[in-house]
Enzyme design. Sequence first.
Site, PDB file in Angstrom:
ATOM      1  N   CYS A 127      -6.772 -11.141  -7.462  1.00 32.34           N
ATOM      2  CA  CYS A 127      -5.483 -11.428  -8.097  1.00 32.34           C
ATOM      3  C   CYS A 127      -4.608 -10.179  -8.118  1.00 32.34           C
ATOM      4  O   CYS A 127      -5.006  -9.147  -8.666  1.00 32.34           O
ATOM      5  CB  CYS A 127      -5.691 -11.937  -9.522  1.00 32.34           C
ATOM      6  SG  CYS A 127      -4.128 -12.312 -10.366  1.00 32.34           S
ATOM      7  N   HIS A 194      -8.951 -11.920   1.499  1.00 31.64           N
ATOM      8  CA  HIS A 194      -7.526 -12.193   1.694  1.00 31.64           C
ATOM      9  C   HIS A 194      -6.957 -11.052   2.534  1.00 31.64           C
ATOM     10  O   HIS A 194      -7.082  -9.883   2.165  1.00 31.64           O
ATOM     11  CB  HIS A 194      -6.808 -12.269   0.347  1.00 31.64           C
ATOM     12  CG  HIS A 194      -5.389 -12.736   0.451  1.00 31.64           C
ATOM     13  ND1 HIS A 194      -4.882 -13.753  -0.328  1.00 31.64           N
ATOM     14  CD2 HIS A 194      -4.364 -12.344   1.246  1.00 31.64           C
ATOM     15  CE1 HIS A 194      -3.611 -13.954  -0.016  1.00 31.64           C
ATOM     16  NE2 HIS A 194      -3.280 -13.104   0.937  1.00 31.64           N
TER      17      HIS A 194
END
Length: 427
Positions: A127, A194
């Site tokens: 995040c 990611h």
Amino acid sequence: RVLFRWRRPSQAAPRGAHAPVMVASAWDFWRSIGSPRHVCAPMVDQSEAAFRVLTRSLGVQLAYTPMLHARLMVEAPAYRAHTFDPEPDGVDRPLVAQLAGHDASVLLAAGRLVQSHVDAVDINFGCPQGIARKGRYGAFLLDEPELTVSLVRALAEGLDVPVTAKVRLLPSVDASVALCRRMQEAGASALCVHGRTKEQNKHRSGPADWAAIARIVEALDIPVIANGGIATADDVAECLARTGAAAVMSSEALLENPALFCANVDPDSGAYLDQPELARRYLRVCRQLPPPTLGHVRSHLFKLLHAPLRHQPLLREDLLEATSLDDVEPVVERLAACSHHQPAFHTPRFDAAASWYWRHRTAAVSADGELGETRGAGGASSPESRSRAELEAAALERRDRRRREKKRRRRQRGAASVAAAPAVAVL
């Protein structure tokens, strides 16, 4: 599902870069959940059970819960009941529960609360939002590699299910590879990578670096899920081919198009699935698996029906003022009548200007609706049409406009409540 008995790393093999039993156990786990290729990302207040079940019917083979704040999971039963929503009949499996936190004992306690309901527990190192910096979790823990590795080890040794982690890239690809190898050695059974750094966020995101993900896949011996830049079925195939990853994960694009992985073709009937039909299917699942709040439903519909809602402000108001699914369904049907306002994913009529996901990614949309796009090295489509300053100004204007609209709606509701209240006689 294949019955699978997980062996903790401490039971399986000594720590080390090439612990063959540990790696074999990781792949045994991966095969036990069906060797998934298509993954629904963990999304705060978005990947709830109803949405997960919808995506599973349309090609998703593995799904994550919304991010669960570990401390609140342990300390606040109301939060746990509100946020952690495993479907009891086995339809929503395989399922990974994602936890966020920086205290090993708290993460371990939270993991023990959820482990009997899921197939694995994931640690959020991905995040990039400001709230993660304040809470000391997510991608900001990647700046503390010793802590990051120790958290993976603590959960891998302390839980009865496999432990995975979702990470972002570090500024250096070599540093990313080294940290991911250390997570593998600490007992991670799979990693989701990611292909952007934590600084590449929102309108600064840019293209995902699939070449960096490929480097990590090559360096590791456990399953790796590639994340970032997955907007179409073609992106899925291209990412798998270019990274060598075991699977690909989609998040924002999947929110607008839950049929991304099946290219908007119904797996059973072969019919094309447009946005109104996807909205109807989502609402039907909501009847069976009610989301925690109606706000979850509205949030999904604002993405699924982005284009008609832009052109129908009165219907948008009706959706905002709805208080139940019974109120929402007629609004969706009226929006469905605006069939000319659709992105038409996976068709020659694709219109990027009508898409919620592509709204900040469009480089140029010609008169016939074709998307002019640029591709970054190693990544998926990431068009840019405006300067960074212009994008930031537009984002601030949208935020201010939303705030003004919320204040106006509150005033209207307050006035309506006063008008509806019975008169009180003054003696």
